[in-house]
Design a protein around this motif. Structure first.
Motif: not given
Length: 106
Positions: A21-23, A29-31, A47-50, A85-89
């Motif tokens: 998932v990206s964005g 939401r995934e976390i 800085h904010n995103s980080r 990027v989040a890895v969901t697997d």
């Protein structure tokens, strides 16, 4: 062994398998939903995103790695620039974690 290519290739594989998932908002939401297994944050994230992603990962105990820039992550996933990027697997996350830890130690 410093080989970022293997990490990027595996990320591409995970993307084609629809296991990422990206964005920023989707990742958060995934976390929160407990579905994110590993999060990659580009080294050039704002800085904010980080801060937002780091804090979420810390509070929900999700493994976080800083790797590549937004263009590396975007290119690997077949999209435009991606800051995170989040890895969901589990399988992909475990393999990526091993490669990233090896890369960061090297």
């Amino acid at each position: 062994m410093k080989d970022p290519q293997r990490i990027l290739q595996l990320l591409g594989l995970a993307a084609r398998a629809r296991k990422i998932v990206s964005g920023e908002e989707l990742i958060i939401r995934e976390i929160r939903g407990g579905r994110a297994r590993l999060v990659l944050l580009s080294t050039d994230a704002s800085h904010n995103s980080r801060k937002k992603i780091k804090d979420k990962c810390a509070s929900f105990n999700v493994e976080l790695h800083e790797f590549g820039d937004r263009y590396d992550l975007g290119h690997a996933t077949g999209k435009e620039a991606r800051v995170a990027v989040a890895v969901t697997d589990n399988g992909f996350a475990t393999k990526l974690s091993g490669l990233l830890n090896e890369y960061n130690r090297g």
